[in-house]
Scaffold this motif. Structure first.
Motif, PDB file in Angstrom:
ATOM      1  N   PHE A   1       0.825  -1.210   0.000  1.00 39.55           N
ATOM      2  CA  PHE A   1       0.000   0.000   0.000  1.00 39.55           C
ATOM      3  C   PHE A   1       0.858   1.259   0.000  1.00 39.55           C
ATOM      4  CE2 PHE A   1      -2.853   3.238   1.482  1.00 39.55           C
ATOM      5  CZ  PHE A   1      -4.130   2.832   1.133  1.00 39.55           C
ATOM      6  N   PHE A   2       1.964   1.236   0.760  1.00 40.29           N
ATOM      7  CA  PHE A   2       2.753   2.454   0.937  1.00 40.29           C
ATOM      8  C   PHE A   2       3.929   2.570  -0.021  1.00 40.29           C
ATOM      9  CE2 PHE A   2       0.909   1.918   5.300  1.00 40.29           C
ATOM     10  CZ  PHE A   2       0.060   3.020   5.226  1.00 40.29           C
ATOM     11  N   ALA A   3       4.180   1.550  -0.832  1.00 42.81           N
ATOM     12  CA  ALA A   3       5.340   1.569  -1.721  1.00 42.81           C
ATOM     13  C   ALA A   3       5.305   2.728  -2.707  1.00 42.81           C
ATOM     14  CB  ALA A   3       5.444   0.238  -2.470  1.00 42.81           C
ATOM     15  N   ASP A   4       4.115   3.113  -3.163  1.00 43.09           N
ATOM     16  CA  ASP A   4       4.035   4.227  -4.106  1.00 43.09           C
ATOM     17  C   ASP A   4       3.702   5.558  -3.424  1.00 43.09           C
ATOM     18  OD1 ASP A   4       1.397   3.820  -3.457  1.00 43.09           O
ATOM     19  OD2 ASP A   4       0.656   3.695  -5.520  1.00 43.09           O
ATOM     20  N   LYS A   5       3.712   5.551  -2.099  1.00 42.42           N
ATOM     21  CA  LYS A   5       3.400   6.773  -1.356  1.00 42.42           C
ATOM     22  C   LYS A   5       4.607   7.297  -0.576  1.00 42.42           C
ATOM     23  CE  LYS A   5      -1.495   5.530  -0.851  1.00 42.42           C
ATOM     24  NZ  LYS A   5      -1.442   4.428  -1.821  1.00 42.42           N
ATOM     25  N   PHE A   6       5.654   6.472  -0.462  1.00 45.67           N
ATOM     26  CA  PHE A   6       6.877   6.858   0.241  1.00 45.67           C
ATOM     27  C   PHE A   6       8.077   6.561  -0.658  1.00 45.67           C
ATOM     28  CE2 PHE A   6       3.781   6.433   3.557  1.00 45.67           C
ATOM     29  CZ  PHE A   6       4.144   7.368   4.530  1.00 45.67           C
TER      30      PHE A   6
END
Length: 356
Positions: free
Chosen positions: A20-25
């Motif tokens: 979920f967070f790989a493309d947000k961080f």
């Protein structure tokens, strides 16, 4: 640089958080030493999932560290420092049955490990949002004293008790009840995370999960209800129902929906806030109902036995009331019901067995 740090990153919620967070961080740092295999044997091995996320996400970095070791954690937190903006703490010993075998191990992982992570956060990245996956087991046996009625395939809350119509909210007492040693160690961690928010003003959120589930769960007999049930449906292995006539009810939240709750909290964090987190009235099922679903989806007849002895600290009926979270974050909602979740679990397990 913006970094998300995820403990238990090869587990169900940890790996979903990575995805979920790989493309947000800019970077996602995972901490996982595969203790689930130590807890549950071959069924609990998460190495396949660690390999999967390492191959899939180029900005994922894996660290095989033990959260019980301040020294090992300190190395990681010193390296990334204030660039860490989010900590998602999912690493745990998750079974109340297993906890009774090794109380020191259970408490050191669940309570001491959580304290270590909180203190590392306070020392190295105090402005980061700290999210903790707690459990509904912090309420102990108290849900079993609610007014319940027995129906054909499930237990249900009595109709004349409207307060619980949407499920159990965060006001249920944690006191004067049997928790199991697992429940007690999670209570300790839960209160610690609250206190670091309230005492130190840190941005800490506590999510008391019901049954957390999804296709990347390494389900075992002692933990991972839907995943292990579907695995038995596919393989023909015998499944044992423990007590309550198989009518015990759990709400089940898909890992994606839970991590989306984390994301909403991250964008507007609070200090020491507590939320019940489960499938609620949208997604709940009894054991007998789940068996029927698994048979329909797998096309196989379940091989199961029944034991009159229920597990210590087990709930007869537990459905989470998410009204508080939805009031604070009205943009969030569930996306996976029970059937959709079980189809994903079936397909994931079938694919892994095919490749094994």
């Amino acid at each position: 640089m913006n970094i998300a740090l995820v403990t238990g990153s090869a587990g169900l919620i940890g790996s979903e958080s990575v995805a979920f967070f790989a493309d947000k961080f800019d970077l996602v740092v995972g901490i996982d030493n595969n203790m689930r295999q130590y807890f549950f044997g071959t069924d609990g091995n998460t190495e396949w999932n660690r390999n999967r996320i390492q191959e899939k996400y180029s900005n994922y970095v894996h660290r095989s560290a033990d959260i019980r070791s301040v020294e090992e954690l300190d190395v990681i937190f010193r390296e990334y420092g204030a660039d860490v903006k989010l900590i998602v703490h999912t690493a745990a010993q998750p079974s109340h049955d297993w906890a009774a075998r090794e109380p020191f191990t259970d408490f050191s992982v669940n309570a001491n490990g959580t304290l270590n992570l909180l203190e590392m956060t306070r020392q190295h990245c105090p402005e980061a949002v700290f999210i903790f996956t707690s459990t509904n087991k912090v309420y102990g046996d108290n849900p079993n004293y609610l007014p319940l009625v027995e129906l054909e395939n499930r237990w249900e809350i009595a109709e004349d008790h409207a307060y619980y119509a949407n499920g159990i909210d965060e006001h249920l007492s944690l006191d004067h009840t049997k928790h199991s040693l697992f429940g007690a160690s999670k209570v300790a961690a839960d209160i610690l995370v609250q206190e670091y928010g309230r005492y130190f003003g840190m941005k800490t959120g506590i999510f008391r999960g019901g049954c957390l589930t999804g296709p990347n769960h390494s389900g075992a007999q002692l933990h991972g209800f839907l995943s292990y049930l579907m695995k038995c449906a596919i393989t023909g292995n015998q499944y044992t129902i423990f007590g309550y006539k198989g009518k015990q009810v759990r709400d089940n939240i898909h890992a994606h929906d839970l991590v989306n709750m984390f994301w909403h909290f991250y964008q507007a964090p609070r200090a020491g806030e507590v939320y019940n987190a489960g499938g609620g009235r949208f997604a709940n099922v009894s054991m007998l109902e789940a068996i029927k679903f698994c048979e329909e989806i797998s096309g196989n007849k379940m091989n199961y036995t029944y034991s009159d002895t229920n597990r210590i600290g087990d709930h007869i009926w537990y459905v989470s009331d998410l009204s508080k979270f939805k009031a604070h974050y009205p943009g969030w909602n569930w996306t996976y019901d029970i059937h959709a979740t079980l189809v994903e679990i079936h397909d994931g397990i079938a694919e892994r067995l095919r490749l094994a």
